[in-house]
Scaffold this motif. Structure first.
Motif, short mmCIF file in Angstrom:
data_model
loop_
_atom_site.label_atom_id
_atom_site.label_comp_id
_atom_site.label_asym_id
_atom_site.label_seq_id
_atom_site.Cartn_x
_atom_site.Cartn_y
_atom_site.Cartn_z
N THR A 24 0.83 -1.20 0.00
CA THR A 24 0.00 0.00 0.00
C THR A 24 0.87 1.25 0.00
N GLY A 25 0.70 2.03 -1.05
CA GLY A 25 1.40 3.31 -1.13
C GLY A 25 0.61 4.38 -0.40
N TYR A 26 1.31 5.32 0.19
CA TYR A 26 0.70 6.43 0.91
C TYR A 26 1.35 7.71 0.41
N ILE A 27 0.52 8.64 -0.08
CA ILE A 27 1.01 9.95 -0.54
C ILE A 27 0.24 11.03 0.21
N GLN A 28 0.98 11.91 0.85
CA GLN A 28 0.37 13.07 1.51
C GLN A 28 0.66 14.30 0.67
N VAL A 29 -0.38 15.05 0.35
CA VAL A 29 -0.25 16.31 -0.40
C VAL A 29 -0.67 17.42 0.55
N THR A 30 0.29 18.27 0.93
CA THR A 30 0.02 19.30 1.94
C THR A 30 -0.47 20.61 1.35
N GLU A 31 -0.31 20.79 0.03
CA GLU A 31 -0.73 22.03 -0.62
C GLU A 31 -0.60 21.82 -2.12
N PHE A 32 -1.37 22.56 -2.92
CA PHE A 32 -1.29 22.47 -4.38
C PHE A 32 -0.54 23.70 -4.90
N THR A 33 0.76 23.54 -5.15
CA THR A 33 1.59 24.63 -5.66
C THR A 33 2.04 24.30 -7.07
N GLU A 34 2.84 25.17 -7.65
CA GLU A 34 3.35 24.93 -9.00
C GLU A 34 4.30 23.73 -9.05
N HIS A 35 4.81 23.29 -7.91
CA HIS A 35 5.75 22.17 -7.86
C HIS A 35 5.09 20.86 -7.43
N THR A 36 3.83 20.91 -7.03
CA THR A 36 3.16 19.73 -6.50
C THR A 36 3.03 18.62 -7.54
N VAL A 37 2.72 18.97 -8.78
CA VAL A 37 2.50 17.96 -9.82
C VAL A 37 3.75 17.12 -10.02
N GLU A 38 4.89 17.77 -10.18
CA GLU A 38 6.14 17.04 -10.38
C GLU A 38 6.46 16.16 -9.17
N GLN A 39 6.26 16.70 -7.98
CA GLN A 39 6.52 15.92 -6.77
C GLN A 39 5.56 14.74 -6.65
N PHE A 40 4.29 14.94 -7.03
CA PHE A 40 3.30 13.86 -6.99
C PHE A 40 3.67 12.76 -8.00
N GLU A 41 4.06 13.16 -9.20
CA GLU A 41 4.44 12.19 -10.22
C GLU A 41 5.68 11.39 -9.79
N ASP A 42 6.64 12.07 -9.19
CA ASP A 42 7.83 11.38 -8.67
C ASP A 42 7.45 10.38 -7.57
N ALA A 43 6.53 10.79 -6.69
CA ALA A 43 6.09 9.91 -5.60
C ALA A 43 5.38 8.69 -6.16
N LEU A 44 4.49 8.88 -7.13
CA LEU A 44 3.79 7.76 -7.76
C LEU A 44 4.77 6.78 -8.39
N THR A 45 5.72 7.32 -9.14
CA THR A 45 6.72 6.47 -9.81
C THR A 45 7.51 5.66 -8.80
N GLU A 46 7.96 6.32 -7.74
CA GLU A 46 8.75 5.62 -6.73
C GLU A 46 7.94 4.50 -6.06
N LEU A 47 6.69 4.79 -5.72
CA LEU A 47 5.86 3.77 -5.07
C LEU A 47 5.55 2.61 -6.02
N GLN A 48 5.33 2.93 -7.30
CA GLN A 48 5.09 1.86 -8.28
C GLN A 48 6.32 0.97 -8.43
N GLN A 49 7.49 1.58 -8.39
CA GLN A 49 8.73 0.80 -8.48
C GLN A 49 8.92 -0.08 -7.25
N GLU A 50 8.34 0.31 -6.12
CA GLU A 50 8.43 -0.47 -4.89
C GLU A 50 7.35 -1.55 -4.81
N GLY A 51 6.50 -1.65 -5.84
CA GLY A 51 5.50 -2.71 -5.88
C GLY A 51 4.13 -2.35 -5.34
N MET A 52 3.79 -1.07 -5.35
CA MET A 52 2.50 -0.62 -4.85
C MET A 52 1.35 -1.29 -5.61
N THR A 53 0.37 -1.81 -4.87
CA THR A 53 -0.82 -2.39 -5.48
C THR A 53 -2.10 -1.68 -5.03
#
Length: 146
Positions: A24-53
């Motif tokens: 189980t992947g867990y992502i916390q988003v504390t605010e929606f800024t101009e950098h949030t999208v890139e950080q969210f995409e990086d977090a998703l990629t990392e969790l998927q590489q770790e086997g998130m289902t």
């Protein structure tokens, strides 16, 4: 005394992620800024590489922010379709749509609370409408540190 001062833009993290257990992947988003999208995409990629289902997205106490960031983040996980629209007092409507370029096909839960601003609540409702995802209004949930 002389000092050399270098001026830089400071990018604060608005997204953190970790695995809860082995799947189980867990992502916390504390605010929606101009950098949030890139950080969210990086977090998703990392969790998927770790086997998130499965994924939990935590928007508790998120004060909101940029609508374009919200929509770009939603575009990363939702299928093609209308995400949200805005309408001004004169009736001019602006649609924000998801493309079908990226879709997250995993069980998904979204956490919100009474301190979540309008955009996090709208985000969770949009996700729920597109996917049937559980939106969990919570007072306090303790996520164990790993």
């Amino acid at each position: 005394m002389e000092f050399d001062i270098t001026r830089k833009n400071l990018v604060l993290p608005t997204v953190t992620q970790k695995m809860l257990g082995k799947q189980t992947g867990y992502i916390q988003v504390t605010e929606f800024t101009e950098h949030t999208v890139e950080q969210f995409e990086d977090a998703l990629t990392e969790l998927q590489q770790e086997g998130m289902t499965a994924l939990i997205v935590d928007l508790r106490s998120n004060p909101g922010g940029m609508l374009t960031s919200v929509c770009s983040m939603l575009d990363d996980i939702l299928p093609e379709g209308l995400l949200v629209y805005t309408e001004d007092k004169d009736g001019n409507r602006q649609d924000y749509n998801s493309t079908d370029d990226k879709t997250l096909d995993l069980p998904l839960a979204v956490l919100v609370n009474g301190n979540s601003a309008r955009q996090p609540i709208s985000t969770s409702v949009t996700i729920m409408m597109h996917t049937g995802t559980a939106v969990i209004p919570v007072r306090d949930v303790i996520i164990p540190r790993t």
